[in-house]
Write a protein that holds these residues in place. Sequence first.
Motif, PDB file in Angstrom:
ATOM      1  N   LEU A 138       0.833  -1.211   0.000  1.00  0.00           N
ATOM      2  CA  LEU A 138       0.000   0.000   0.000  1.00  0.00           C
ATOM      3  C   LEU A 138       0.862   1.254   0.000  1.00  0.00           C
ATOM      4  O   LEU A 138       0.566   2.235  -0.693  1.00  0.00           O
ATOM      5  CB  LEU A 138      -0.935  -0.013   1.214  1.00  0.00           C
ATOM      6  N   ILE A 191       2.550   1.983  -3.482  1.00  0.00           N
ATOM      7  CA  ILE A 191       1.642   2.488  -4.526  1.00  0.00           C
ATOM      8  C   ILE A 191       1.124   3.883  -4.196  1.00  0.00           C
ATOM      9  O   ILE A 191       1.233   4.819  -5.006  1.00  0.00           O
ATOM     10  CB  ILE A 191       0.471   1.503  -4.715  1.00  0.00           C
ATOM     11  N   LEU A 192       0.551   4.061  -3.016  1.00  0.00           N
ATOM     12  CA  LEU A 192      -0.144   5.315  -2.708  1.00  0.00           C
ATOM     13  C   LEU A 192       0.808   6.491  -2.519  1.00  0.00           C
ATOM     14  O   LEU A 192       0.431   7.641  -2.760  1.00  0.00           O
ATOM     15  CB  LEU A 192      -1.015   5.132  -1.466  1.00  0.00           C
ATOM     16  N   MET A 217      -6.060   7.093  -4.554  1.00  0.00           N
ATOM     17  CA  MET A 217      -6.239   6.424  -5.839  1.00  0.00           C
ATOM     18  C   MET A 217      -7.629   5.800  -5.885  1.00  0.00           C
ATOM     19  O   MET A 217      -8.178   5.401  -4.843  1.00  0.00           O
ATOM     20  CB  MET A 217      -5.163   5.338  -6.019  1.00  0.00           C
ATOM     21  N   ARG A 251     -10.344   3.085  -6.182  1.00  0.00           N
ATOM     22  CA  ARG A 251     -10.272   1.755  -5.595  1.00  0.00           C
ATOM     23  C   ARG A 251      -9.928   0.689  -6.637  1.00  0.00           C
ATOM     24  O   ARG A 251      -9.056  -0.161  -6.394  1.00  0.00           O
ATOM     25  CB  ARG A 251     -11.609   1.418  -4.911  1.00  0.00           C
ATOM     26  N   LEU A 303      -6.346   0.923  -7.697  1.00  0.00           N
ATOM     27  CA  LEU A 303      -5.458   0.404  -6.647  1.00  0.00           C
ATOM     28  C   LEU A 303      -5.448  -1.122  -6.663  1.00  0.00           C
ATOM     29  O   LEU A 303      -4.375  -1.743  -6.542  1.00  0.00           O
ATOM     30  CB  LEU A 303      -5.912   0.928  -5.286  1.00  0.00           C
ATOM     31  N   GLN A 323      -3.322  -2.288  -9.496  1.00  0.00           N
ATOM     32  CA  GLN A 323      -1.893  -2.075  -9.242  1.00  0.00           C
ATOM     33  C   GLN A 323      -1.367  -3.098  -8.244  1.00  0.00           C
ATOM     34  O   GLN A 323      -0.243  -3.594  -8.384  1.00  0.00           O
ATOM     35  CB  GLN A 323      -1.659  -0.653  -8.713  1.00  0.00           C
ATOM     36  N   VAL A 346      -6.576  -4.286   0.724  1.00  0.00           N
ATOM     37  CA  VAL A 346      -7.260  -3.004   0.930  1.00  0.00           C
ATOM     38  C   VAL A 346      -8.093  -3.046   2.210  1.00  0.00           C
ATOM     39  O   VAL A 346      -8.053  -2.121   3.032  1.00  0.00           O
ATOM     40  CB  VAL A 346      -8.135  -2.656  -0.284  1.00  0.00           C
TER      41      VAL A 346
END
Length: 748
Positions: A541, A544-545, A553, A555, A558, A561, A589
């Motif tokens: 997480l 990426i974020l 991002m 959902r 994400l 990715q 998530v």
Amino acid sequence: MSTDTPNMGFFAKLKLRWFLFLRAILNLWVKAKTLPQPFDDLQIDLDKPICYIIDSYALSSLLILDGACEELGLPRPLWPMQTADGSEKRSYLALRRKKGLIIRRTEVRSHSETLQGLVEKVCDGRAQDILLVPVTVLIGRAPDKETGLAKIFFTESWDIGGRIWRFFNSLVNGRHTLVQYSNPISLRELADEDLGASRSVRKVSRILRVHFQRVRSAAIGPDLSHRRTVIDGVLGSLPVRQAIEEQARKEKISEHKARKQGRKFAYEIAANYSYAFVRVASFALGWFWNKIYDGVELQHFRKFQQLAPNYEVVYVPCHRSHIDYLLVSYFVYHNGLVPPHIAAGVNLNLPIVGRYVRKGGAFFLRRSFRSQKLYSAVFHEYLARILSNGTALEYFIEGTRSRTGRLLQPKGGMLAMTVRSYLRSPVRPIMFQPIYVGYERLVEGKSYTAELSGQKKKSESLGDLFKVFGVLKQKYGKVHVSFAEPIFLDKLLDQHEPQWRDNLPDTAQRPAWLGGLVDQLGQQIMTGMNEAAHVNAINLLAVILLTTRKLAMDREELLDQLKLYLDLLNHCRYSDRITYTEKSPEEIVSYGVEFGVIEAREHPLGDIIALAPDQSVLLTYFRNNVSHLLAVPSLVASCFLNTSTIEVAQLHRITLALYPFLKAELFLPWDEDGFIKAVDNHIAWLLEQGLLSENEESGWLERPAGGGQRELQLNVMGHALLQTFERYYITVAILAKNGSATLTRGEL
């Protein structure tokens, strides 16, 4: 419990029932832990006859072993062993037995007649194969002391007493019993060596004796002299006596006063290991882990566990939290090995706390003592003594905890002292064991965030103990402890000085080749740690974020990715020991939201996943934990951030230009050829995923058309380490602008 077994006469069954009755009584207070875990790692072929080998006969050990075998679904040692030509009376034998009265009993060691009979059966073809399974049964695990109260606890030690001693030992330590199975020995493989039955019996007896001695040494540790005795030995050594004389001349004081200074230094340094304290601490730590963590997973331990009895072990974990050394000692102890003596900074020698830390095996050292010759001599001598005595060591070659999440550059002080101590007395070969420790949340997270935001680092204090109560109120997710590929000192010595065994240096001399060996050793240890990394949900997480402008991002984007990165970890293997979360993108998530590091914001066009407001700074830490795994794919992807096409040869030139910087900072495992091969592997994966394409006419690589999902994924991957690449560029640009050898380090 049925005792109706084949080929058992009336008296044999009666004896068996008596043993089972005694075992039922023993089970009222004895609880055994079985190793290894998972047990399937031993791969015992249950279709072959099995004979269990114990080092020394004791009825309590035999009954404990029988109970453990029943729980594991293994053939029972009290049952007859079935072979092709009939059955043996039992399925166990002991290498040693005590003879005589209850009080005065002498030990007799010789190879068993039963063992000789089994070997002869296989050698002359009456049995196809028989497996010998060595089993060590330890009731308590305390090393002997020359003086002290250790034996009051009746713990298992090198000097195993008689029946009365063993009875009281099982009463006091029955709940702390260890049954450790070892790899089976095939008598068929031994017979195939064509040594003959007589020589084969002597060989297998010797193998078993050495095996039990090494397993026992690894589990119990060496005999521990009283702390005062160790210190007297340190002060009486020639190097320390010479340092005392020099100190007296230098400061113009009496040798008696200089010796008092040396003794003060020795007491400041020396550990005061207490098995009783370790037992109590193990229970407390077990409760502590269950209270704050959702689980602690141990990876790649079995191979190390098999090698450890043959070596003097130096544990070298990465250093990200004060929890690191507690975790390592706890897992080592609960997997049948003696906890190491840990080198700790003198800043942790706090009032009250320092006393108990010493009992756990900690010895203290100052940050720097190059100018303090007497202190240096005392510390070197203490280290050499505990090392030559067979005591396992642990220290952190980064020197301090990492505040960024990346591994720090190794400091060679302890490594150099370890190598020199070994050269002085090469009793047992040394194995360095790098260890990666990965967290999902740090106990020191708030202080790290403050330091990363510019606040000054605070020194440890007694008041920090009270912060434990705040820690207990939170959950810190899972912890992963992963053992890397071990490093063998003898192999490095052979590379740097092939004749080192014949030309051992004088203790006062520093070999010219030592610096190069220590540098290589440090780099290999740090590289090994990175090769055993675990990628958890929080790492992914963060990776990426943190690349997005608003730390948020869509959902679905994400999830795509996350799926992409999981596929990358699976298909572009950084090393065989890399592990990663088994959670699906959706579970990652959900876990992040539940854990409080991200939050879901409803939006008419689809949910937005964003970092929690107070988490962005700290999450850079968890991104940096795995930045070495993303170095190659991020570097390749970043080349397409400002251009749509690029030639493969040009891509090779760009990546090779940055390779030395990346290798030095991220401890990458490849040489230049290996790095280019890794680049090509990642290019092939990017082509397979559709993140790049190859022009049919020119052969150049092209990024996806603008505005699509694939372009977004490539951009996110390219930004993962972009700040690192920009930092390299800025540094080189400043140096190029000002010219060579014109700027100081501070000016740069």
